[in-house]
Scaffold this motif. Structure first.
Motif, mmCIF file in Angstrom:
data_model
loop_
_atom_site.group_PDB
_atom_site.id
_atom_site.type_symbol
_atom_site.label_atom_id
_atom_site.label_comp_id
_atom_site.label_asym_id
_atom_site.label_seq_id
_atom_site.Cartn_x
_atom_site.Cartn_y
_atom_site.Cartn_z
ATOM 1 N N LEU A 127 10.275 1.540 -11.745
ATOM 2 C CA LEU A 127 11.013 2.075 -10.603
ATOM 3 C C LEU A 127 10.955 3.600 -10.579
ATOM 4 C CD1 LEU A 127 14.178 -0.241 -10.679
ATOM 5 C CD2 LEU A 127 11.960 -0.610 -9.578
ATOM 6 N N ASP A 128 9.993 4.148 -11.291
ATOM 7 C CA ASP A 128 9.844 5.592 -11.418
ATOM 8 C C ASP A 128 8.527 6.022 -10.792
ATOM 9 O OD1 ASP A 128 8.826 8.077 -12.877
ATOM 10 O OD2 ASP A 128 10.909 8.017 -13.541
ATOM 11 N N GLN A 129 8.609 6.921 -9.828
ATOM 12 C CA GLN A 129 7.413 7.358 -9.122
ATOM 13 C C GLN A 129 6.380 7.982 -10.061
ATOM 14 O OE1 GLN A 129 6.510 6.924 -6.020
ATOM 15 N NE2 GLN A 129 4.679 8.207 -6.052
ATOM 16 N N ASP A 130 6.834 8.600 -11.129
ATOM 17 C CA ASP A 130 5.945 9.299 -12.041
ATOM 18 C C ASP A 130 4.867 8.363 -12.596
ATOM 19 O OD1 ASP A 130 4.738 10.859 -13.935
ATOM 20 O OD2 ASP A 130 6.561 11.456 -14.963
ATOM 21 N N LEU A 131 5.285 7.346 -13.338
ATOM 22 C CA LEU A 131 4.310 6.458 -13.968
ATOM 23 C C LEU A 131 3.678 5.492 -12.974
ATOM 24 C CD1 LEU A 131 6.158 5.971 -17.313
ATOM 25 C CD2 LEU A 131 3.816 6.777 -17.081
ATOM 26 N N GLN A 133 0.825 -1.215 0.000
ATOM 27 C CA GLN A 133 0.000 0.000 0.000
ATOM 28 C C GLN A 133 0.860 1.266 0.000
ATOM 29 O OE1 GLN A 133 -3.827 0.335 0.178
ATOM 30 N NE2 GLN A 133 -3.160 -1.419 -1.014
ATOM 31 N N LEU A 134 1.785 1.335 -0.957
ATOM 32 C CA LEU A 134 2.738 2.436 -0.998
ATOM 33 C C LEU A 134 2.143 3.687 -1.642
ATOM 34 C CD1 LEU A 134 5.955 0.536 -2.160
ATOM 35 C CD2 LEU A 134 5.165 0.968 0.168
ATOM 36 N N VAL A 135 2.561 4.849 -1.157
ATOM 37 C CA VAL A 135 2.284 6.118 -1.823
ATOM 38 C C VAL A 135 3.505 6.493 -2.658
ATOM 39 C CG1 VAL A 135 1.846 8.581 -1.506
ATOM 40 C CG2 VAL A 135 0.667 6.903 -0.078
ATOM 41 N N SER A 136 4.681 6.483 -2.036
ATOM 42 C CA SER A 136 5.943 6.576 -2.766
ATOM 43 C C SER A 136 6.542 5.180 -2.837
ATOM 44 C CB SER A 136 6.919 7.512 -2.049
ATOM 45 O OG SER A 136 8.230 7.352 -2.586
ATOM 46 N N ILE A 137 6.919 4.770 -4.038
ATOM 47 C CA ILE A 137 7.445 3.407 -4.197
ATOM 48 C C ILE A 137 8.796 3.224 -3.511
ATOM 49 C CG2 ILE A 137 6.175 3.041 -6.341
ATOM 50 C CD1 ILE A 137 8.793 3.473 -7.870
ATOM 51 N N TYR A 138 9.463 4.333 -3.154
ATOM 52 C CA TYR A 138 10.798 4.226 -2.564
ATOM 53 C C TYR A 138 10.752 3.887 -1.073
ATOM 54 C CZ TYR A 138 11.413 6.264 -7.051
ATOM 55 O OH TYR A 138 11.325 6.488 -8.404
ATOM 56 N N THR A 139 9.575 3.973 -0.467
ATOM 57 C CA THR A 139 9.474 3.548 0.935
ATOM 58 C C THR A 139 9.716 2.043 1.071
ATOM 59 O OG1 THR A 139 7.064 3.431 0.672
ATOM 60 C CG2 THR A 139 7.963 5.414 1.669
ATOM 61 N N ALA A 154 4.981 14.117 -9.776
ATOM 62 C CA ALA A 154 5.729 13.005 -9.184
ATOM 63 C C ALA A 154 6.927 13.501 -8.386
ATOM 64 C CB ALA A 154 6.194 12.050 -10.289
ATOM 65 N N LEU A 155 7.611 14.507 -8.890
ATOM 66 C CA LEU A 155 8.732 15.091 -8.143
ATOM 67 C C LEU A 155 8.250 15.668 -6.817
ATOM 68 C CD1 LEU A 155 10.522 16.873 -11.124
ATOM 69 C CD2 LEU A 155 11.504 15.033 -9.745
ATOM 70 N N THR A 156 7.123 16.355 -6.860
ATOM 71 C CA THR A 156 6.557 16.924 -5.640
ATOM 72 C C THR A 156 6.177 15.819 -4.658
ATOM 73 O OG1 THR A 156 5.702 18.830 -6.862
ATOM 74 C CG2 THR A 156 4.691 18.357 -4.718
ATOM 75 N N THR A 157 5.536 14.762 -5.172
ATOM 76 C CA THR A 157 5.123 13.647 -4.315
ATOM 77 C C THR A 157 6.318 13.002 -3.639
ATOM 78 O OG1 THR A 157 3.189 13.186 -5.696
ATOM 79 C CG2 THR A 157 3.969 11.399 -4.279
ATOM 80 N N SER A 158 7.344 12.673 -4.426
ATOM 81 C CA SER A 158 8.499 11.985 -3.869
ATOM 82 C C SER A 158 9.210 12.851 -2.838
ATOM 83 C CB SER A 158 9.471 11.595 -4.990
ATOM 84 O OG SER A 158 10.612 10.950 -4.452
ATOM 85 N N PHE A 159 9.400 14.124 -3.149
ATOM 86 C CA PHE A 159 10.110 14.987 -2.202
ATOM 87 C C PHE A 159 9.312 15.151 -0.912
ATOM 88 C CE2 PHE A 159 11.792 18.906 -0.417
ATOM 89 C CZ PHE A 159 13.155 18.727 -0.589
ATOM 90 N N CYS A 160 7.996 15.336 -1.037
ATOM 91 C CA CYS A 160 7.158 15.523 0.155
ATOM 92 C C CYS A 160 7.108 14.269 1.021
ATOM 93 C CB CYS A 160 5.742 15.928 -0.253
ATOM 94 S SG CYS A 160 5.599 17.621 -0.855
ATOM 95 N N VAL A 161 6.929 13.119 0.381
ATOM 96 C CA VAL A 161 6.782 11.867 1.126
ATOM 97 C C VAL A 161 8.140 11.334 1.581
ATOM 98 C CG1 VAL A 161 6.029 9.457 0.981
ATOM 99 C CG2 VAL A 161 4.632 11.268 -0.040
ATOM 100 N N ASP A 162 9.134 11.347 0.679
ATOM 101 C CA ASP A 162 10.403 10.686 0.960
ATOM 102 C C ASP A 162 11.396 11.571 1.712
ATOM 103 O OD1 ASP A 162 9.483 8.435 -0.450
ATOM 104 O OD2 ASP A 162 10.155 9.293 -2.344
ATOM 105 N N MET A 163 11.375 12.860 1.441
ATOM 106 C CA MET A 163 12.348 13.753 2.066
ATOM 107 C C MET A 163 11.766 14.557 3.229
ATOM 108 S SD MET A 163 15.037 12.973 0.447
ATOM 109 C CE MET A 163 15.650 12.326 -1.101
ATOM 110 N N LEU A 164 10.514 14.975 3.107
ATOM 111 C CA LEU A 164 9.903 15.814 4.153
ATOM 112 C C LEU A 164 9.041 15.016 5.125
ATOM 113 C CD1 LEU A 164 8.765 18.907 2.042
ATOM 114 C CD2 LEU A 164 10.924 18.568 3.260
ATOM 115 N N ASP A 165 8.761 13.744 4.797
ATOM 116 C CA ASP A 165 7.879 12.923 5.642
ATOM 117 C C ASP A 165 6.603 13.690 5.967
ATOM 118 O OD1 ASP A 165 6.955 10.791 7.103
ATOM 119 O OD2 ASP A 165 8.138 11.254 8.889
#
Length: 494
Positions: free
Chosen positions: A250-254, A99-105, A352-363
C-alpha cells in the motif's frame, strides 16, 4: 579512519551515481520519471528493491538491537513472507488490471474523491516520516565519524546529504533509480558479506565456527513464552505480515517499482525472488549483530550507553566498532555499505513522494509535458526541503532505537491505509465519502489512547502489532459510515 578518507569515499560514490543519472535520464519524460515507461526487467526490479526495502536502519539498527531483542526481529521477517504473498496475489493483479501510476487512484474509483485524497495524504505523511527517520540515522553516523571533528553542524550534514540525492534523481526519476539502486544494492550486499567475513576472521572462526557461535548465542533466541511480551513470536510474525502489506503493498514507493515491470507475470516473479532474498539478507544482518557484540566482549571494548538508563545504545555499536576498532579496510567497507543502503532507500522515497503529490494532489496529467516537468521538479525540490526539516525535528526529540521509531510511526500512519484498502477489497459496500477523512484521523487517535493505557488496563504491551489495531479500528469506522451498496462499480475482490 580520517575524515579526509571518508569524505573522499562519499565524494567518489556520488560521482558514480551522478554518472549513472546522466546516462539514464536522457530523453526522460514524466512517464519515465513515474513508472520507467513500464519496461523494466523483473530481475532488475527485484534486485533494486532489496536496497530500497532495507535502508540504513537495517544496516545499523538490526545488528545493534540483538543484545536487547535477540532474534525477535526474525519473527517479523518471517511474517514478511505472508505479506508478500498477499501483495503478489491480491494487490498486484488489481494494480495491473487498472493500469495505475499512483496506487491511490484506486480509492477514487472505488469510493470517491475524499477517500482518494485521504489515502494519498496518509502515504505522503508515512513515507516522508519514514524516509526522514532512515536518513537521520545515517546523517548521525556521518556526523559522529566525520563532521563533529570538523566542526560542521548537523543541519549542514543533513542538507548536503539530501541535496546530493536531489541532484541525481530530479531528472530521470524511477528510470534512473532502478539503475542507481541496482548499483547500491550490489554495494550493500558485498559490504555485509565482507563485514561478516572480517568479523569471523577477527574472532578466529571458520564457517562452521561462525554458524555455531551465532546459533549457540543467547542473542539469537526467538521468544515463544509470554504472549504479553512485545517480543513474542506470533505477535511479531503477524506484525511482519501486516507491516509488509502496508509498507510495501500500500506504499507508492515500492509498488512504483513493481508497476514498472512489463506485465503482471513479471511483477509476480520479481516479488517471489525478492521475498527469498530479503529473508536471507536479514539473517545475515542478525548474524552480524551477534558477531559485533562477541567481538566487543572479546576485545574488552566499552560500548556506548544511554546515561539515563545505562543500556547500550544499539544504533551506535556498529558505527563505533567499524570506525574505531576495525581495520582500515573494514572501516571503508562499513562506510560504503551504509551510504549504499541508505541512499538506495532515500532516493526511491523522494521519487515516490514526488510521484504521489504530482499525480494525486496536482493531477499533473492535465498539463502539457513542459509544465509537467516544471511542476515535477519543483515538487521534487520541495520534498527535499521537507525531509530536511523532519530530520532536524526528529534529532531534537528522538530517544529510542530508530527501527522501533520507524515501525511505531508506521503503525499510526499506515493503519488508515490498511483499513481503507481492506474495506475496498473485501466488502462490496460503498462509503459516505466526505466522512472518510474524519474516520481516518480518529482511528490513530483512539489507537494511541489504547496503546498508552493497555499496560495499566490489561498488563498487555503493544509492539509492532499496533498497526493491526489501527487498521481494525479504521475498518470498523468505515463500516459505520458505509452504504448498503457500492457507490461505484469497482470491487476488485470479485
Amino acid at each position: 579512519m580520517s575524515p579526509t578518507l571518508i569524505l573522499s569515499l562519499i565524494a567518489g560514490y556520488f560521482v558514480v551515481l551522478v554518472i549513472i543519472s546522466v546516462l539514464t535520464s536522457r530523453k526522460a519524460t514524466s512517464e519515465s520519471f513515474f513508472i520507467a515507461n513500464r519496461n523494466a526487467p523483473w530481475y532488475m526490479v527485484a534486485f533494486a528493491m532489496i536496497g530500497t526495502s532495507l535502508s540504513g536502519v537495517t544496516f545499523i539498527s538490526i545488528p545493534g538491537m540483538v543484545q536487547g531483542q535477540a532474534w525477535s526481529y526474525m519473527a517479523v521477517v518471517l511474517g514478511y513472507t505472508v505479506g508478500y504473498l498477499v501483495i503478489g496475489t491480491v494487490l498486484m493483479p488489481l494494480y495491473y488490471r487498472l493500469q495505475l501510476v499512483s496506487i491511490y487512484t484506486y480509492l477514487e474509483q472505488r469510493f470517491g474523491f475524499w477517500s482518494y485524497k485521504t489515502g494519498a495524504f496518509f502515504f505522503l505523511v508515512s513515507r516522508a516520516v519514514g524516509a526522514a527517520f532512515r536518513l537521520f540515522l545515517v546523517a548521525g553516523v556521518l556526523q559522529f565519524a566525520v563532521f563533529d571533528g570538523l566542526g560542521v553542524p548537523f543541519a549542514v550534514t543533513v542538507s548536503v546529504s539530501i541535496l546530493l540525492i536531489y541532484l541525481y534523481t530530479f531528472r530521470g526519476g524511477l528510470k534512473t533509480i532502478l539503475w542507481t539502486d541496482t548499483f547500491q544494492t550490489m554495494a550493500m550486499l558485498v559490504c555485509v558479506g565482507v563485514s561478516i567475513y572480517l568479523m569471523a576472521d577477527e574472532l578466529n572462526l571458520g564457517f562452521a565456527g561462525l554458524v555455531k557461535t551465532v546459533k549457540e548465542s543467547a542473542m539469537s533466541q526467538i521468544y515463544f513464552s509470554d504472549p504479553k511480551d512485545d517480543k513474542f513470536f506470533w505477535k511479531q510474525f503477524a506484525s511482519g505480515a501486516f507491516i509488509t502489506i502496508v509498507m510495501t503493498g500500500l506504499d507508492q514507493d515500492l509498488m512504483q517499482k513493481n508497476l514498472s515491470c512489463r506485465n503482471l507475470q513479471d511483477a509476480q516473479k520479481n516479488m517471489f525472488w525478492f521475498t527469498i532474498a530479503i529473508v536471507i539478507v536479514n539473517v545475515f544482518f542478525l548474524s552480524l549483530g551477534v558477531l559485533l557484540y562477541q567481538f566487543a566482549a572479546t576485545k574488552g571494548i566499552a560500548l556506548p550507553t544511554n546515561p539515563d538508563t545505562g543500556k547500550v545504545i544499539g544504533d551506535n555499536v556498529f558505527p563505533l566498532l567499524a570506525t574505531n576498532y576495525f581495520s582500515l579496510f573494514a572501516g571503508v567497507v562499513f562506510i560504503l555499505g551504509i551510504i549504499a543502503v541508505t541512499y538506495a532507500s532515500a532516493d526511491s522515497a523522494l521519487t515516490a513522494l514526488t510521484t504521489s503529490f504530482c499525480v494525486d494532489m496536482l493531477d499533473i496529467k492535465q498539463y502539457d509535458e513542459a509544465k509537467q516537468k516544471r511542476l515535477r521538479q519543483l515538487t521534487h525540490f520541495g520534498f527535499s526541503l521537507v525531509l530536511i526539516v523532519i530530520i532536524l525535528i526528529f534529532r531534537a526529540i528522538n530517544d529510542q532505537s530508530v527501527i522501533t521509531a520507524v515501525f511505531k510511526a508506521a503503525g499510526y500512519t499506515y493503519g488508515p491505509l490498511l483499513g481503507l484498502y481492506s474495506f475496498g477489497i473485501f466488502t462490496g459496500r460503498g462509503l459516505h465519502d466526505r466522512l472518510v477523512l474524519p474516520v481516518c484521523f480518529a482511528a490513530p487517535l483512539i489507537t494511541w489512547f489504547i496503546n498508552a493505557n493497555s499496560k495499566a488496563w490489561w498488563g498487555y504491551e503493544f509492539g509492532f502489532e499496533i498497526l493491526i489495531l489501527n487498521g481494525i479500528l479504521t475498518f470498523l469506522g468505515l463500516l459505520l459510515i458505509s452504504r448498503p451498496t457500492a457507490t461505484r462499480e469497482l470491487n476488485p475482490a470479485a
